[in-house]
Motif scaffolding. Structure first.
Motif, PDB file in Angstrom:
ATOM      1  N   ARG A  70       0.827  -1.214   0.000  1.00  0.00           N
ATOM      2  CA  ARG A  70       0.000   0.000   0.000  1.00  0.00           C
ATOM      3  C   ARG A  70       0.858   1.260   0.000  1.00  0.00           C
ATOM      4  O   ARG A  70       0.579   2.227  -0.705  1.00  0.00           O
ATOM      5  CB  ARG A  70      -0.942  -0.004   1.192  1.00  0.00           C
ATOM      6  N   LEU A  71       1.937   1.236   0.781  1.00  0.00           N
ATOM      7  CA  LEU A  71       2.841   2.390   0.801  1.00  0.00           C
ATOM      8  C   LEU A  71       3.543   2.571  -0.546  1.00  0.00           C
ATOM      9  O   LEU A  71       3.721   3.693  -1.018  1.00  0.00           O
ATOM     10  CB  LEU A  71       3.881   2.237   1.912  1.00  0.00           C
ATOM     11  N   SER A  72       3.924   1.469  -1.155  1.00  0.00           N
ATOM     12  CA  SER A  72       4.576   1.544  -2.472  1.00  0.00           C
ATOM     13  C   SER A  72       3.633   2.137  -3.508  1.00  0.00           C
ATOM     14  O   SER A  72       4.036   2.964  -4.331  1.00  0.00           O
ATOM     15  CB  SER A  72       5.026   0.150  -2.921  1.00  0.00           C
ATOM     16  N   GLU A  73       2.365   1.712  -3.477  1.00  0.00           N
ATOM     17  CA  GLU A  73       1.367   2.259  -4.402  1.00  0.00           C
ATOM     18  C   GLU A  73       1.160   3.751  -4.148  1.00  0.00           C
ATOM     19  O   GLU A  73       1.066   4.552  -5.087  1.00  0.00           O
ATOM     20  CB  GLU A  73       0.041   1.516  -4.251  1.00  0.00           C
ATOM     21  N   THR A  78       2.330   9.619  -5.858  1.00  0.00           N
ATOM     22  CA  THR A  78       2.605  10.878  -5.175  1.00  0.00           C
ATOM     23  C   THR A  78       3.762  11.580  -5.870  1.00  0.00           C
ATOM     24  O   THR A  78       4.694  10.933  -6.354  1.00  0.00           O
ATOM     25  CB  THR A  78       2.978  10.606  -3.698  1.00  0.00           C
ATOM     26  N   ASP A  79       3.718  12.888  -5.903  1.00  0.00           N
ATOM     27  CA  ASP A  79       4.822  13.663  -6.475  1.00  0.00           C
ATOM     28  C   ASP A  79       6.099  13.304  -5.728  1.00  0.00           C
ATOM     29  O   ASP A  79       6.173  13.426  -4.495  1.00  0.00           O
ATOM     30  CB  ASP A  79       4.516  15.160  -6.349  1.00  0.00           C
ATOM     31  N   SER A  80       7.102  12.845  -6.453  1.00  0.00           N
ATOM     32  CA  SER A  80       8.321  12.321  -5.821  1.00  0.00           C
ATOM     33  C   SER A  80       9.113  13.370  -5.045  1.00  0.00           C
ATOM     34  O   SER A  80       9.957  13.025  -4.218  1.00  0.00           O
ATOM     35  CB  SER A  80       9.230  11.667  -6.864  1.00  0.00           C
ATOM     36  N   ASN A  81       8.854  14.632  -5.288  1.00  0.00           N
ATOM     37  CA  ASN A  81       9.584  15.697  -4.580  1.00  0.00           C
ATOM     38  C   ASN A  81       8.815  16.251  -3.384  1.00  0.00           C
ATOM     39  O   ASN A  81       9.310  17.139  -2.692  1.00  0.00           O
ATOM     40  CB  ASN A  81       9.917  16.840  -5.545  1.00  0.00           C
ATOM     41  N   SER A  82       7.628  15.736  -3.129  1.00  0.00           N
ATOM     42  CA  SER A  82       6.806  16.288  -2.053  1.00  0.00           C
ATOM     43  C   SER A  82       7.264  15.778  -0.683  1.00  0.00           C
ATOM     44  O   SER A  82       7.961  14.771  -0.569  1.00  0.00           O
ATOM     45  CB  SER A  82       5.338  15.921  -2.266  1.00  0.00           C
ATOM     46  N   ALA A  83       6.836  16.492   0.343  1.00  0.00           N
ATOM     47  CA  ALA A  83       7.140  16.084   1.722  1.00  0.00           C
ATOM     48  C   ALA A  83       6.484  14.740   2.034  1.00  0.00           C
ATOM     49  O   ALA A  83       7.058  13.898   2.730  1.00  0.00           O
ATOM     50  CB  ALA A  83       6.668  17.144   2.698  1.00  0.00           C
ATOM     51  N   GLN A  84       5.269  14.534   1.483  1.00  0.00           N
ATOM     52  CA  GLN A  84       4.560  13.263   1.705  1.00  0.00           C
ATOM     53  C   GLN A  84       5.360  12.090   1.129  1.00  0.00           C
ATOM     54  O   GLN A  84       5.464  11.035   1.757  1.00  0.00           O
ATOM     55  CB  GLN A  84       3.176  13.323   1.066  1.00  0.00           C
ATOM     56  N   ALA A  85       5.956  12.282  -0.038  1.00  0.00           N
ATOM     57  CA  ALA A  85       6.760  11.227  -0.654  1.00  0.00           C
ATOM     58  C   ALA A  85       7.987  10.915   0.199  1.00  0.00           C
ATOM     59  O   ALA A  85       8.370   9.746   0.344  1.00  0.00           O
ATOM     60  CB  ALA A  85       7.177  11.633  -2.059  1.00  0.00           C
ATOM     61  N   ILE A  87       8.211  11.191   3.435  1.00  0.00           N
ATOM     62  CA  ILE A  87       7.740  10.438   4.607  1.00  0.00           C
ATOM     63  C   ILE A  87       7.496   8.981   4.224  1.00  0.00           C
ATOM     64  O   ILE A  87       7.895   8.060   4.938  1.00  0.00           O
ATOM     65  CB  ILE A  87       6.458  11.082   5.196  1.00  0.00           C
ATOM     66  N   ILE A  88       6.846   8.769   3.092  1.00  0.00           N
ATOM     67  CA  ILE A  88       6.566   7.404   2.639  1.00  0.00           C
ATOM     68  C   ILE A  88       7.862   6.642   2.391  1.00  0.00           C
ATOM     69  O   ILE A  88       8.010   5.491   2.802  1.00  0.00           O
ATOM     70  CB  ILE A  88       5.682   7.421   1.369  1.00  0.00           C
ATOM     71  N   ARG A  89       8.832   7.293   1.737  1.00  0.00           N
ATOM     72  CA  ARG A  89      10.125   6.627   1.495  1.00  0.00           C
ATOM     73  C   ARG A  89      10.800   6.251   2.815  1.00  0.00           C
ATOM     74  O   ARG A  89      11.366   5.165   2.950  1.00  0.00           O
ATOM     75  CB  ARG A  89      11.033   7.526   0.668  1.00  0.00           C
TER      76      ARG A  89
END
Length: 93
Positions: A70-73, A78-85, A87-89
């Protein structure tokens, strides 16, 4: 008796576990497994505790795999440069 067999017995003797230690370990496992924790007052066999422990660990592995997927999806969408991305990484590592 061969010396090899004798050495094997001597090595095994120091590594033996007592029935009391097994009972204590099974009791500790029982306290860790949610389904068995509810039955704490009931007498549960060691075999049942081990079986439920194995099932619980398998379920935990399945949950970890599902969450990772689910996190990978989410990261892929998600925009790879965002703060959310970011956090997910960090959660995936």
């Amino acid at each position: 008796m061969s010396s090899r067999r004798s050495r094997s017995r001597q090595a095994g003797a120091s590594a033996e576990i007592t029935d009391a230690q097994i009972t204590d370990l099974v009791s500790k496992l029982q306290q860790l497994i949610p389904e068995l924790r509810a039955r704490r007052s009931d007498k549960v066999s060691a075999a049942k505790v081990l079986q439920e422990t194995c099932n619980y660990i398998k379920n935990l592995h399945r949950e970890v795999d599902d969450l990772s997927d689910r996190l990978s999806e989410l990261l892929a969408n998600t925009d790879s440069n965002s703060a959310q991305a970011a956090i997910i990484r960090s959660l995936l590592m």
